[in-house]
Design an enzyme around this catalytic site. Structure first.
Site, short mmCIF file in Angstrom:
data_model
loop_
_atom_site.label_atom_id
_atom_site.label_comp_id
_atom_site.label_asym_id
_atom_site.label_seq_id
_atom_site.Cartn_x
_atom_site.Cartn_y
_atom_site.Cartn_z
N ARG A 1 19.21 -6.48 58.41
CA ARG A 1 19.51 -5.74 56.98
C ARG A 1 20.66 -6.22 56.67
O ARG A 1 21.62 -6.12 57.09
CB ARG A 1 19.60 -4.02 57.34
CG ARG A 1 18.09 -3.64 57.82
CD ARG A 1 18.07 -2.12 58.03
NE ARG A 1 16.64 -1.66 58.23
CZ ARG A 1 16.02 -1.54 59.38
NH1 ARG A 1 16.65 -2.08 60.48
NH2 ARG A 1 14.75 -0.92 59.31
N ASP B 1 9.37 -1.62 52.90
CA ASP B 1 10.05 -0.95 51.71
C ASP B 1 11.17 -1.58 50.82
O ASP B 1 11.39 -2.18 50.01
CB ASP B 1 10.09 0.35 51.78
CG ASP B 1 10.63 1.23 50.60
OD1 ASP B 1 9.76 1.54 49.86
OD2 ASP B 1 11.88 1.19 50.38
N ASP C 1 3.18 2.78 56.16
CA ASP C 1 3.58 3.58 54.94
C ASP C 1 3.61 2.94 53.58
O ASP C 1 4.31 3.33 52.80
CB ASP C 1 5.00 4.49 55.55
CG ASP C 1 6.08 3.41 55.44
OD1 ASP C 1 5.76 2.11 55.71
OD2 ASP C 1 7.31 3.77 55.67
N THR D 1 5.28 -3.56 59.15
CA THR D 1 6.17 -2.35 59.50
C THR D 1 5.29 -1.76 60.44
O THR D 1 4.05 -1.54 60.13
CB THR D 1 6.56 -1.75 58.22
OG1 THR D 1 6.89 -0.39 58.54
CG2 THR D 1 5.56 -1.52 57.40
N GLY E 1 13.00 -3.77 59.91
CA GLY E 1 12.64 -3.62 61.33
C GLY E 1 11.57 -4.62 61.74
O GLY E 1 10.69 -4.91 61.11
N ASP F 1 5.15 1.48 60.66
CA ASP F 1 4.94 2.62 60.11
C ASP F 1 3.71 2.89 59.17
O ASP F 1 3.02 3.97 59.06
CB ASP F 1 6.29 3.38 59.18
CG ASP F 1 7.46 3.42 60.06
OD1 ASP F 1 7.11 3.76 61.31
OD2 ASP F 1 8.56 3.14 59.57
N ARG G 1 10.39 7.95 60.82
CA ARG G 1 11.47 8.99 60.29
C ARG G 1 10.87 9.40 59.02
O ARG G 1 11.50 10.72 58.59
CB ARG G 1 12.82 7.91 59.89
CG ARG G 1 14.04 8.55 59.62
CD ARG G 1 15.04 7.71 59.43
NE ARG G 1 14.97 6.42 58.48
CZ ARG G 1 14.97 5.35 58.98
NH1 ARG G 1 15.57 4.91 60.28
NH2 ARG G 1 14.78 4.36 58.24
#
Length: 327
Positions: A77, A108, A135, A131, A16, A133, A177
């Site tokens: 991707r 990731d 995360d 990213t 992303g 996120d 997500r």
């Protein structure tokens, strides 16, 4: 300084997109040129590596991009890169274009692929955490996270205006997500009445009780929910709330991909610039197979295996702040 004898660094973005990726690309290219290295842009991530979509970068290649969202190198991707045959094609293209090492900007999935690729072909690789996120273990903030949460705050502030005008309850769904860090921080920043995230089990009865006992003089209420929340997302939450409080004007707003776009914040531009410079210098020093982040204001290196196997735990202090301040 160039212990590794690297002459040509490939750089690509994968997964992303996130605001600040262009600033990171710019930093990698200009740092490489500063040290008299060649820098090759690989378009469309691992797909472009397989197909040979390589372009030699110059100073003007990255002019006037630091303020732009998205990524000039495009992103994709790649299912083919998941196969041994696809990775072999990618390696052959790197050799064909004389690329000695790689800077991979992504999350990731990007680092998982880079880890496997190194195991098979020993091409030195450094990762930058791109990213929204936030995360990944090994950095306080990922490239794009600050911009994303500020985009959410701007949107929710506008939603709050109309919510107050109509005495409405808004349930706002944000990206996340597997991670609720966008929801958590932006929820605190917007004064949300409740924040629902994947990391904690959602107690619907407690949520309804909270809404029922909250101050009656509140002219607006905002619930922030991450898309991966176990209760099912904003529409499912709204359905339950409407059944319990049929007299409440309840609306749903899905913010969606606006969180990925837009000009990166100053924090993201500086973060991406620091990491891009460090990526080139660390490859020249012989470092490899690590993600570069910022921890407590300093450059920090985390092996891919550690960065990609763990999600950061949610700060319990932030969860407590939500409970205290939403009264």
């Amino acid at each position: 300084m160039n212990k590794a004898n690297i002459k040509n660094i490939g750089v690509f973005t994968s997964g992303g997109d996130s605001p600040g990726m262009n600033a990171a690309i710019r930093a990698v290219v200009r740092t490489g040129l500063y040290y008299d290295l060649k820098v090759t842009g690989i378009y469309r991530g691992y797909d472009g590596m397989i197909s040979g979509d390589f372009h030699l970068m110059e100073r003007k290649s990255v002019a006037n991009i630091i303020q732009r969202g998205g990524t000039i190198l495009k992103t994709a991707r790649s299912e083919e890169f998941r196969t041994a045959e696809g990775r072999k094609k990618a390696y052959e293209q790197l050799k064909k274009h004389n690329v000695d090492a790689i800077v991979a900007i992504g999350g990731d999935g990007t680092f998982t692929g880079a880890n496997i690729f190194y195991d098979e072909y020993k091409v030195p690789v450094i990762g930058l955490p791109g990213t929204i996120d936030n995360d990944l273990i090994g950095t306080d903030f990922t490239i794009g996270y600050d911009t994303a949460i500020n985009t959410v705050i701007d949107a929710v502030d506008k939603i709050r205006d109309t919510a107050e005008s109509h005495d409405r309850l808004f349930i706002v769904e944000v990206m996340g997500r597997d991670s609720g860090l966008i929801a958590l921080r932006s929820g605190i920043g917007t004064g949300a009445e409740a924040i629902l995230i994947p990391e904690t089990k959602t107690d619907i009865k407690a949520l309804l009780c909270r809404l029922e006992t909250s101050r009656k003089d509140k002219s607006s209420k905002i619930i922030i929910v991450a898309e991966g929340d176990d209760a099912g997302g904003a529409f499912e939450i709204a359905k339950v709330v409407k059944e319990k409080f049929p007299g409440t004007d309840t609306r749903v707003s899905i913010l969606g991909h606006i969180q990925r776009g837009g000009p990166p914040s100053c924090m993201d531009r500086v973060l991406a610039s620091r990491l891009g410079v460090a990526a080139v210098e660390s490859l020249m020093e012989g470092r490899n197979r690590e993600m570069i982040g910022i921890v407590n204001g300093k450059i920090h290196f985390t092996p891919f295996g550690n960065a990609i196997k763990h999600n950061p735990e949610v700060n319990p202090e932030l969860l407590k702040i939500v409970e205290i301040l939403s009264l």
